[in-house]
Write an enzyme that holds these catalytic residues in place. Structure first.
Site, short mmCIF file in Angstrom:
data_model
loop_
_atom_site.label_atom_id
_atom_site.label_comp_id
_atom_site.label_asym_id
_atom_site.label_seq_id
_atom_site.Cartn_x
_atom_site.Cartn_y
_atom_site.Cartn_z
N CYS A 89 0.92 -1.37 0.00
CA CYS A 89 0.16 -0.08 -0.06
C CYS A 89 0.98 1.45 -0.05
O CYS A 89 0.28 2.26 -0.19
CB CYS A 89 -0.88 0.01 1.18
SG CYS A 89 -1.89 -1.29 1.38
N HIS B 32 -3.18 6.95 3.48
CA HIS B 32 -3.64 5.79 3.00
C HIS B 32 -4.91 5.43 3.50
O HIS B 32 -5.41 5.67 4.67
CB HIS B 32 -2.59 4.74 3.35
CG HIS B 32 -2.97 3.31 2.90
ND1 HIS B 32 -3.50 2.94 1.67
CD2 HIS B 32 -3.04 2.13 3.63
CE1 HIS B 32 -4.06 1.91 1.60
NE2 HIS B 32 -3.71 1.03 2.77
N ASN C 218 -10.13 -0.17 0.31
CA ASN C 218 -8.62 0.02 0.31
C ASN C 218 -8.17 -0.51 -1.27
O ASN C 218 -8.01 -1.65 -1.37
CB ASN C 218 -8.35 -0.97 1.25
CG ASN C 218 -6.48 -0.83 1.46
OD1 ASN C 218 -5.98 -0.33 0.74
ND2 ASN C 218 -6.15 -1.57 2.55
#
Ligand code: UT7
Length: 337
Positions: A122, A264, A294
């Protein structure tokens, strides 16, 4: 001549199919697994996500990135021939060999560019920006295309309600260009850190060279993401807060100097906890997790793209990108837009 780098274009693209929490709950119920919209919204802030159609050539990772990259190039007023370097951040490449960066290079027709994948999960997009910034500042590259893009769908364990609710597919792209070091509108600083000892909180047990796939391992879902959600949650809140403070302090700034915070997007509760610790208002935090879940390396560039195109992020404003990911990897980029 001293150089700095500057983001001059940004773009994003998502697959067609919208999977709402209700759709997901229905699919899980058919397998005897219980979840519901209320739980997902309350615990994660996610309402829906986009899912790539397996086998659709327009929805492979590099094909999504092609559209995002084209949009970023248009915004920057650049053509494919201007690109010197393609950095493709992903943990879900089209193929291991060749890389998604190579696929994208040929799809774009960016013949001058050299291209490579970066896998920092990520955190990949922020790692990509830091690498682009370094190449540009040392004078080796003038124009870099940085991608954060994922098709996580095949890596999700759709029988694990504790993780499958979180993830979605999507693609973001940025054009990063050389500017004068004295330009106030530039990347101000980059900060990267890794702690490989925390690998076990989010990993895919098999499918790499250390543990090649067998029919039995696939049966056991060892080729999908295994996650300890609670443990990641705690580390994420701490590291996102620490990296935000470090990035601001490095530049002699305080939280009051920040215009936009782009964390994030892993869980809305993580984002809210960090904003609270930083004493930063939620209406200046860029959030797209409600609509996209996500999307790993794609969360930051896609959230930023939406806000830039909506006219929220304006020239001269200070923007902090702040991430964590499997590895564990952490990073932040502070930029003046
Ligand atoms: O890119 C980064 C990667 N990942 C992350 O950042 C993940 C960070 N962590 C999280 O987002 C959260 O920990 C989760 C959303 C994954 C889980 O939320 P939580 O508040 O930590 O829930 P929990 O795992 O403690 O589960 C609470 C309860 C449990 O039931 P009991 O034991 O209290 O009866 C779970 O079995 O909720 C249950 N549960 C669910 N119920 C309905 C877990 N998943 C679900 C579900 N629907 N989907």
């Amino acid at each position: 001549m001293q150089y700095a780098s500057k983001i001059t274009g940004i773009g994003s693209h998502f697959p067609q199919r919208v999977m709402t929490n209700q759709d997901l709950a229905r699919e899980l119920a058919a397998k005897g697994i219980e979840t519901n919209d209320e739980w997902i919204v309350e615990r994660t802030g996610i309402r829906e996500r986009r899912i790539s159609e397996p086998g659709n050539p327009k929805e492979t990772n590099s094909s999504l990135a092609l559209v995002a990259a084209t949009r970023a190039l248009e915004m920057a007023g650049k053509t494919v021939d201007d690109i010197d370097q393609i950095l493709f951040a992903t943990c879900s490449p089209d193929s291991l060999v060749p890389t998604s960066a190579c696929w994208l290079q040929t799809k774009l027709g960016a013949k001058r560019a050299w291209a490579l994948d970066i896998n920092a999960a990520c955190s990949g997009f922020v790692y990509g920006l830091a690498i682009a910034d370094t190449f540009i500042r040392t004078g080796q590259v003038k124009t870099s295309l940085v991608i954060g893009s994922e098709v996580l769908n095949p890596m999700v364990n759709w029988d694990d309600r504790g993780s499958c609710i979180l993830f979605g597919d999507g693609s973001g792209a940025a054009i990063v260009e050389r500017t004068e070091a004295a330009n106030p509108r530039r990347i101000l600083s980059t900060h990267l850190h890794t702690d490989g000892s925390l690998w076990e909180v989010l990993y895919v047990p098999a499918g790499g060279s250390a543990r090649p796939l067998t029919a039995e391992l696939i049966e056991q879902k060892a080729n999908t993401m295994h996650m300890k959600g609670k443990e990641i949650f705690k580390v994420a809140v701490k590291t996102l807060t620490d990296f935000a403070v470090t990035a601001l302090e490095t530049n002699g700034l305080t939280i009051k100097d920040l215009d936009w915070f782009v964390p994030h997007q892993a869980n809305l509760r993580i984002i809210e906890a960090v904003a609270k610790r930083l004493d930063f208002p939620m209406d200046k935090v860029l959030v797209n997790i409600d609509r996209h879940g996500n999307t790993s390396a794609a969360t930051v560039p896609t959230a930023l793209d939406e806000a830039v195109r909506a006219g929220k992020v304006k020239p001269g404003q200070t923007v902090l990108m702040d991430v964590f990911g499997a590895g564990l990897t952490y990073g932040a980029v502070l930029a003046r837009w």
